[in-house]
Enzyme design. Structure first.
Site, PDB file in Angstrom:
ATOM      1  N   ASP A 172      50.195 -36.721  85.476  1.00 19.05           N
ATOM      2  CA  ASP A 172      49.761 -35.882  86.636  1.00 19.05           C
ATOM      3  C   ASP A 172      51.038 -35.317  87.463  1.00 19.05           C
ATOM      4  O   ASP A 172      50.971 -34.158  87.976  1.00 19.05           O
ATOM      5  CB  ASP A 172      48.795 -36.659  87.660  1.00 19.05           C
ATOM      6  CG  ASP A 172      49.103 -38.221  87.972  1.00 19.05           C
ATOM      7  OD1 ASP A 172      50.050 -38.305  87.150  1.00 19.05           O
ATOM      8  OD2 ASP A 172      48.425 -38.743  88.579  1.00 19.05           O
ATOM      9  N   TYR A 173      51.680 -36.398  88.045  1.00 18.51           N
ATOM     10  CA  TYR A 173      52.989 -36.139  88.769  1.00 18.51           C
ATOM     11  C   TYR A 173      53.979 -34.975  88.153  1.00 18.51           C
ATOM     12  O   TYR A 173      54.367 -33.786  88.928  1.00 18.51           O
ATOM     13  CB  TYR A 173      53.797 -37.222  89.197  1.00 18.51           C
ATOM     14  CG  TYR A 173      55.059 -37.052  89.667  1.00 18.51           C
ATOM     15  CD1 TYR A 173      54.893 -36.741  91.023  1.00 18.51           C
ATOM     16  CD2 TYR A 173      56.354 -36.918  89.234  1.00 18.51           C
ATOM     17  CE1 TYR A 173      56.307 -36.500  91.716  1.00 18.51           C
ATOM     18  CE2 TYR A 173      57.406 -36.857  89.744  1.00 18.51           C
ATOM     19  CZ  TYR A 173      57.459 -36.496  91.227  1.00 18.51           C
ATOM     20  OH  TYR A 173      58.648 -36.509  91.624  1.00 18.51           O
ATOM     21  N   THR A 174      54.080 -35.160  86.753  1.00 22.00           N
ATOM     22  CA  THR A 174      55.077 -34.351  86.187  1.00 22.00           C
ATOM     23  C   THR A 174      54.521 -32.884  85.914  1.00 22.00           C
ATOM     24  O   THR A 174      55.052 -31.723  86.168  1.00 22.00           O
ATOM     25  CB  THR A 174      55.721 -34.890  84.798  1.00 22.00           C
ATOM     26  OG1 THR A 174      56.147 -36.179  85.051  1.00 22.00           O
ATOM     27  CG2 THR A 174      56.589 -33.955  84.295  1.00 22.00           C
TER      28      THR A 174
END
Length: 267
Positions: A172-174
């Site tokens: 999700d972050y990437t």
């Protein structure tokens, strides 16, 4: 014809700038705010929850003869962002000239506790996209009136080298940072004709911020050994690169992603 200044090919000197750093109450954002204050810029220390730390940082800058104000705003709320920019203008008597999108949705960089591909829910992606892409959209749009008044502007987005080298699959972050990189480039193309430069500075794990505090020591050691310069990037080293993109020295640079990780990821 509007009353805006003619668009320029340069930026204001750092000592004449008003720099808004989102998520500056703690962590990397605080280091970036300190770096700009050291160069003589007026600093808007944005925070959402870290009121005490943000006020302490602003007071410390003022105590050294600098200019700083702490302003609370949820950067995912466009009305709150608009109000923050207006408050900053009233405080310093001039528009914000540089925006640094540093705010991070609550996230812990601990690979042992990450959500694997077959378990992660799209709601996790949505949270990261809101905190990363929507927040940047809000701040850039709120800054545009001031940028037009000044005749130029700088936007510096904070990215991640995981986009180029996903050694730990923080899905999700990437994905959110990859979308922010795309936004960096499309906004650079769209806003270049009116004198606005949009760039990204991307790092890996920093030693140490709140977000990386859960990272095991052996992971930092592995990163240091794999890096060309043999150590893990500090928040202060990273912040220096951010300052470059706000300075007149970067006048011919836009739409770029500078990876600052002591040579861990190249290209």
């Amino acid at each position: 014809m509007s009353n805006a200044r003619a668009f320029t090919t340069s930026a204001l000197p750092l000592e004449d700038q008003i720099v808004l750093v989102t998520g500056a109450g703690r962590g990397l954002g605080a280091s970036i705010a300190k770096a700009f204050a050291h160069e003589g810029a007026a600093v808007v220390v944005n925070y959402r929850y870290s009121a005490e730390a943000a006020e302490e940082l602003a007071e410390a800058v003022r105590a050294r003869g600098g200019r700083a104000v702490a302003i609370e705003a949820d950067v995912t709320d466009s009305r709150a962002v608009d109000a923050m920019f207006e408050a900053a203008h009233q405080e310093f008597g001039a528009p914000v000239s540089t925006v640094v999108n540093s705010a991070l949705v609550d996230f812990s960089f601990n690979g042992d506790e990450r959500q694997p591909a077959d378990e992660i829910d799209y709601s996790d992606f949505a949270d990261q996209f809101q905190g990363t892409v929507e927040a940047a959209l809000n701040t850039v749009q709120a800054a545009m009136r001031g940028f037009r008044e000044i005749g130029s502007g700088r936007v510096i987005n904070i990215g991640s080298n995981l986009v180029q080298n996903p050694v730990v699959p923080y899905h999700d972050y990437t994905a959110a940072k990859a979308a922010l990189l795309s936004l960096t480039r499309t906004f650079a193309k769209d806003l270049g004709p009116i004198g606005v430069r949009v760039n990204m500075v991307s790092g890996g794990l920093l030693r140490t911020t709140d977000a990386s505090s859960a990272t095991p020591a052996e992971v930092f050691d592995q990163i240091a050994q794999a890096s060309a310069l043999g150590h893990v990037t500090t928040p202060e080293e990273f912040a220096s690169a951010v300052v470059f993109f706000a300075s007149p020295a970067s006048r011919a640079v836009t739409g770029q992603n500078l990876v600052v990780d002591n040579g861990l990821v190249m290209g």
